[in-house]
Design a protein around this motif. Structure first.
Motif, mmCIF file in Angstrom:
data_model
loop_
_atom_site.group_PDB
_atom_site.id
_atom_site.type_symbol
_atom_site.label_atom_id
_atom_site.label_comp_id
_atom_site.label_asym_id
_atom_site.label_seq_id
_atom_site.Cartn_x
_atom_site.Cartn_y
_atom_site.Cartn_z
ATOM 1 N N HIS A 115 1.031 -1.102 -0.017
ATOM 2 C CA HIS A 115 0.092 0.028 -0.090
ATOM 3 C C HIS A 115 0.829 1.101 -0.073
ATOM 4 O O HIS A 115 0.604 2.274 -0.728
ATOM 5 C CB HIS A 115 -1.060 0.045 1.159
ATOM 6 C CG HIS A 115 -2.155 0.816 1.089
ATOM 7 N ND1 HIS A 115 -3.047 0.822 2.110
ATOM 8 C CD2 HIS A 115 -2.718 1.625 0.104
ATOM 9 C CE1 HIS A 115 -3.594 1.881 1.778
ATOM 10 N NE2 HIS A 115 -3.637 2.298 0.367
ATOM 11 N N ARG A 118 2.409 1.815 -3.456
ATOM 12 C CA ARG A 118 1.458 2.411 -4.306
ATOM 13 C C ARG A 118 1.326 3.758 -4.351
ATOM 14 O O ARG A 118 1.064 4.662 -5.134
ATOM 15 C CB ARG A 118 0.088 1.488 -4.065
ATOM 16 C CG ARG A 118 0.255 0.220 -4.739
ATOM 17 C CD ARG A 118 -1.110 -0.783 -4.369
ATOM 18 N NE ARG A 118 -0.817 -1.939 -5.362
ATOM 19 C CZ ARG A 118 -1.734 -2.353 -6.008
ATOM 20 N NH1 ARG A 118 -2.948 -1.784 -6.274
ATOM 21 N NH2 ARG A 118 -1.714 -3.551 -6.699
ATOM 22 N N CYS A 121 4.292 5.845 -5.454
ATOM 23 C CA CYS A 121 4.307 5.890 -6.915
ATOM 24 C C CYS A 121 3.233 6.654 -7.515
ATOM 25 O O CYS A 121 3.559 7.559 -8.374
ATOM 26 C CB CYS A 121 3.979 4.224 -7.496
ATOM 27 S SG CYS A 121 5.291 3.363 -7.460
ATOM 28 N N ASP A 122 2.109 7.032 -6.888
ATOM 29 C CA ASP A 122 1.288 7.904 -7.218
ATOM 30 C C ASP A 122 1.352 9.354 -7.037
ATOM 31 O O ASP A 122 1.427 10.215 -7.848
ATOM 32 C CB ASP A 122 -0.375 7.449 -6.708
ATOM 33 C CG ASP A 122 -0.947 6.270 -7.186
ATOM 34 O OD1 ASP A 122 -0.452 5.831 -8.418
ATOM 35 O OD2 ASP A 122 -1.995 5.780 -6.475
ATOM 36 N N TRP A 171 -2.511 3.710 -8.946
ATOM 37 C CA TRP A 171 -2.393 2.372 -8.050
ATOM 38 C C TRP A 171 -3.477 2.480 -6.933
ATOM 39 O O TRP A 171 -3.722 1.475 -6.308
ATOM 40 C CB TRP A 171 -0.827 2.044 -7.721
ATOM 41 C CG TRP A 171 0.165 1.944 -8.622
ATOM 42 C CD1 TRP A 171 0.923 2.596 -9.119
ATOM 43 C CD2 TRP A 171 0.333 0.588 -9.301
ATOM 44 N NE1 TRP A 171 1.728 2.174 -10.203
ATOM 45 C CE2 TRP A 171 1.398 1.105 -10.318
ATOM 46 C CE3 TRP A 171 -0.087 -0.586 -9.360
ATOM 47 C CZ2 TRP A 171 1.748 -0.002 -11.236
ATOM 48 C CZ3 TRP A 171 0.263 -1.496 -10.256
ATOM 49 C CH2 TRP A 171 1.261 -1.268 -11.091
ATOM 50 N N THR A 172 -3.643 3.798 -6.493
ATOM 51 C CA THR A 172 -4.671 3.994 -5.341
ATOM 52 C C THR A 172 -6.068 4.389 -5.716
ATOM 53 O O THR A 172 -6.147 5.106 -6.882
ATOM 54 C CB THR A 172 -4.049 4.837 -4.328
ATOM 55 O OG1 THR A 172 -3.749 6.072 -4.706
ATOM 56 C CG2 THR A 172 -2.571 4.623 -3.843
#
Length: 202
Positions: A115, A118, A121-122, A171-172
């Motif tokens: 989590h 992600r 990355c976002d 990703w989220t």
């Protein structure tokens, strides 16, 4: 774990030693990622203080590798983190988690099921879905790559933008809700610009 000293250390290094030709990957980008990571983490329901602290440290250090190299900067960021973070009271497992988060941001992004990865990355590519500054930020990356002989011209750049925006996904759930619609608008604009350039050269 003295997060403030760890952050201050890397901020001072970035301020003093980053190449001024890093038009995109400058200090401003790191600070933006830190801010976006915190915002996303809160919205994603991350409440554990240690997890939040490690995510924040990872955001501060994720591009510190640019101090020493351009290609493979994520791995260089981890080298720096492993060198200096023990001196700020970070335990080995904490440092390894930070390095996992940093390496997840390597293109193509690969956060897996983490989590926190992600979220980072976002945060790193948050600008893709920001109407206000997508194009100005995009131009800084174009300039940075062109200065290194890695981007030939604007047509090539727009082709890359279309390809990247077409294949990228957040990703989220939070980033998807906040940014995906606007990102699709930027994709349409990039296609229009590319078509316009093509028409002007024929």
């Amino acid at each position: 774990m003295d997060c403030l000293r760890a952050e201050t250390y890397v901020l001072n290094q970035l301020r003093r030693n980053l190449s001024p030709s890093l038009l995109y990957h400058g200090l401003h980008h790191t600070l933006d990622v830190v801010q976006q990571a915190g915002s996303l983490a809160r919205a994603e329901g991350i409440t554990d203080t240690e997890e939040l602290a490690l995510l924040r440290t990872a955001a501060y250090y994720h591009d510190a590798g640019f101090l020493t190299t351009y290609q493979g900067h994520e791995a260089a960021s981890c080298v720096l983190a492993r060198q200096v973070l023990p001196g700020f009271g970070y335990a080995a497992p904490q440092i390894e988690l930070i390095c996992q988060l940093i390496m997840a941001t390597q293109m193509p992004q690969c956060p897996g099921d983490s989590h926190l990865a992600r979220i980072l990355c976002d945060a790193d590519l948050d600008y893709l879905g920001r109407p206000a500054d997508f194009w100005p930020v995009s131009q800084t990356l174009f300039g940075e790559l062109a200065a290194r002989g890695l981007m030939a011209d604007e047509t090539t750049w727009l082709e890359l933008q279309v390809q990247f925006l077409s294949t990228h996904h957040y990703w989220t759930p939070t980033a998807t809700a906040r940014r995906e619609a606007a990102k699709q608008e930027r994709l349409a604009e990039a296609k229009e610009r590319l078509e316009s350039l093509g028409n002007s050269t024929t």
